[in-house]
Write a protein that holds these residues in place. Structure first.
Motif, short mmCIF file in Angstrom:
data_model
loop_
_atom_site.label_atom_id
_atom_site.label_comp_id
_atom_site.label_asym_id
_atom_site.label_seq_id
_atom_site.Cartn_x
_atom_site.Cartn_y
_atom_site.Cartn_z
N MET A 176 9.62 -22.05 -29.93
CA MET A 176 8.23 -22.08 -30.40
C MET A 176 7.63 -20.67 -30.32
N ILE A 177 6.95 -20.28 -31.39
CA ILE A 177 6.27 -18.99 -31.41
C ILE A 177 4.90 -19.16 -30.76
N THR A 178 4.63 -18.40 -29.72
CA THR A 178 3.37 -18.51 -28.97
C THR A 178 2.58 -17.21 -29.10
N LEU A 179 1.43 -17.20 -28.44
CA LEU A 179 0.58 -16.01 -28.47
C LEU A 179 1.27 -14.81 -27.83
N THR A 180 2.20 -15.08 -26.93
CA THR A 180 2.93 -13.99 -26.28
C THR A 180 3.65 -13.11 -27.30
N TRP A 181 4.15 -13.74 -28.35
CA TRP A 181 4.83 -12.98 -29.40
C TRP A 181 3.89 -11.95 -30.04
N LEU A 182 2.63 -12.34 -30.23
CA LEU A 182 1.66 -11.41 -30.81
C LEU A 182 1.36 -10.26 -29.86
N TYR A 183 1.29 -10.57 -28.57
CA TYR A 183 1.08 -9.49 -27.60
C TYR A 183 2.25 -8.51 -27.61
N ILE A 184 3.45 -9.03 -27.74
CA ILE A 184 4.63 -8.16 -27.81
C ILE A 184 4.58 -7.30 -29.07
N LEU A 185 4.19 -7.92 -30.19
CA LEU A 185 4.08 -7.17 -31.44
C LEU A 185 3.02 -6.08 -31.32
N GLY A 186 1.85 -6.42 -30.78
CA GLY A 186 0.80 -5.42 -30.61
C GLY A 186 1.21 -4.33 -29.64
N GLY A 187 1.87 -4.71 -28.54
CA GLY A 187 2.33 -3.72 -27.58
C GLY A 187 3.35 -2.78 -28.18
N ALA A 188 4.26 -3.31 -28.99
CA ALA A 188 5.26 -2.46 -29.64
C ALA A 188 4.60 -1.48 -30.60
N MET A 189 3.57 -1.94 -31.31
CA MET A 189 2.86 -1.06 -32.24
C MET A 189 2.19 0.09 -31.49
N PHE A 190 1.47 -0.22 -30.40
CA PHE A 190 0.79 0.84 -29.66
C PHE A 190 1.79 1.76 -28.96
N ALA A 191 2.93 1.20 -28.54
CA ALA A 191 3.97 2.05 -27.96
C ALA A 191 4.49 3.05 -29.00
N ALA A 192 4.65 2.58 -30.24
CA ALA A 192 5.09 3.47 -31.32
C ALA A 192 4.04 4.56 -31.56
N PHE A 193 2.75 4.20 -31.52
CA PHE A 193 1.69 5.21 -31.68
C PHE A 193 1.79 6.26 -30.58
N ALA A 194 2.06 5.80 -29.35
CA ALA A 194 2.16 6.73 -28.23
C ALA A 194 3.32 7.69 -28.41
N ILE A 195 4.47 7.17 -28.81
CA ILE A 195 5.66 8.01 -29.00
C ILE A 195 5.45 9.01 -30.14
N LEU A 196 4.88 8.54 -31.25
CA LEU A 196 4.64 9.42 -32.39
C LEU A 196 3.60 10.49 -32.04
N SER A 197 2.60 10.12 -31.24
CA SER A 197 1.60 11.11 -30.82
C SER A 197 2.23 12.18 -29.95
N ALA A 198 3.07 11.76 -29.01
CA ALA A 198 3.71 12.72 -28.11
C ALA A 198 4.63 13.68 -28.88
N ALA A 199 5.22 13.18 -29.97
CA ALA A 199 6.16 14.01 -30.74
C ALA A 199 5.45 14.90 -31.76
N ASP A 200 4.15 14.72 -31.96
CA ASP A 200 3.41 15.47 -32.97
C ASP A 200 2.92 16.79 -32.39
N ARG A 201 3.68 17.85 -32.57
CA ARG A 201 3.34 19.15 -31.97
C ARG A 201 2.19 19.84 -32.69
N THR A 202 1.77 19.32 -33.82
CA THR A 202 0.61 19.90 -34.51
C THR A 202 -0.70 19.32 -33.97
N HIS A 203 -0.61 18.32 -33.12
CA HIS A 203 -1.79 17.63 -32.60
C HIS A 203 -2.21 18.28 -31.28
N ALA A 204 -3.42 18.83 -31.25
CA ALA A 204 -3.88 19.55 -30.06
C ALA A 204 -4.01 18.64 -28.84
#
Length: 316
Positions: free
Chosen positions: A1-29
């Motif tokens: 069964m797909i529960t709300l936990t799946w959405l939290y995992i999806l949202g967490g993965a998205m924000f984790a990707a934002f964090a990784i991409l931000s850290a790798a962006d050397r043009t970002h002050a």
């Protein structure tokens, strides 16, 4: 069964990707500040249940510190060029918005199908969160359709999502924070205090004044707290439940639903609702940072009066 936990995992993965991409962006002050900010939000989504109250409280204080000390800023990641976007706009026109319609259509039709057809008997989704789960599925479907249709760079959805969230910044968390504040106020007994003060002001047996205080209170507290979800538990405990529902035997569904709409009128008139009123002004580069609020007041006040009258005539 797909529960709300799946959405939290999806949202967490998205924000984790934002964090990784931000850290790798050397043009970002402020790339490290952004990486820490979005990384902490990802942690709250993915492991919030395991951090406990103290851990989550410390996490929030860290978020406040990062935003308060100006360590978070807007990035400008490269995805498609301006010429490529202009070419797509000229070729496709308003059809570019079609993928966005997939999200509400999936949520609406999927919810109807799950509730009124044999599909609901499959047990695929947690019945308490069907609409939210389908909203997440709709978002993923929209991204997939866009990728297959327009063939943007593979990281374009995440990079553009990061750019948008960087533009909104800390204000993206205001609804959740203020809703939590409302719960804290309710637990602290603020509603009982306001109810006592209102009881001294409202003439006994005067239902209209009670409704007016409730509706205006919802709008007023929303203006102070920035979110109707934060104002609702306070005003419900103070006036909605003890007076309108218990004393005057009003319809709880009408009082609750239209009371929230009265609160949303306050949202239209306050800078505290920064994600609705201040962020758009910044994104549109308006000279007057309160320009959005000023444009909405003419709608908010008549609408507040209409909601007040709707409660009075429909709830009793």
């Amino acid at each position: 069964m797909i529960t709300l936990t799946w959405l939290y995992i999806l949202g967490g993965a998205m924000f984790a990707a934002f964090a990784i991409l931000s850290a790798a962006d050397r043009t970002h002050a402020k790339r490290l500040g952004n990486a820490a900010f979005w990384g902490l939000i990802a942690l709250s989504f993915l492991a919030g249940d395991h951090l406990g109250d103290l851990g989550n409280g410390m996490l929030v204080l860290c978020l406040v510190g990062l935003a308060g000390f100006g360590l978070v800023g807007r990035g400008d990641p490269e995805t498609t060029s301006v010429k490529e976007r202009e070419a797509l706009s000229a070729r496709l026109g308003n059809r570019l918005f079609l993928p966005a319609l997939i999200i509400p259509v999936t949520a609406l039709l999927g919810t109807i199908a799950y509730n009124y057809t044999p599909f609901g008997q499959s047990g695929l989704f947690d019945p308490k969160w069907v609409t939210l789960i389908l909203l997440g599925i709709g978002a993923l479907s929209a991204v997939a359709v866009t990728m297959l249709w327009l063939h943007p760079p593979v990281l374009a959805p995440l990079q553009e999502g990061r750019r948008l969230m960087d533009s909104v910044g800390w204000a993206a968390l205001l609804p959740q924070m203020l809703a939590s504040l409302g719960a804290v106020f309710a637990l602290a007994g603020v509603g009982d205090i306001i109810g006592g003060l209102a009881g001294a002001v409202i003439p006994e047996g005067n239902r209209f004044v009670a409704v007016a205080v409730y509706a205006l209170g919802m709008a007023g507290f929303t203006m102070i707290m920035g979110n109707a979800f934060a104002a609702f538990p306070v005003m419900a405990a103070a006036i909605g439940v003890p007076l309108l529902i218990q004393a005057y035997h009003g319809d709880a569904a009408v009082i609750g639903a239209i009371g929230m709409l009265a609160g949303f009128c306050g949202t239209l008139m306050t800078p505290m609702a920064a994600n609705f009123n201040i962020v758009p002004a910044a994104l549109l580069e308006l000279k007057d940072r309160n320009g959005v609020i000023k444009a909405q007041i003419g709608t908010a006040l008549p609408l507040l009066l209409c909601n007040l009258l709707l409660i009075y005539f429909l709830a009793f």
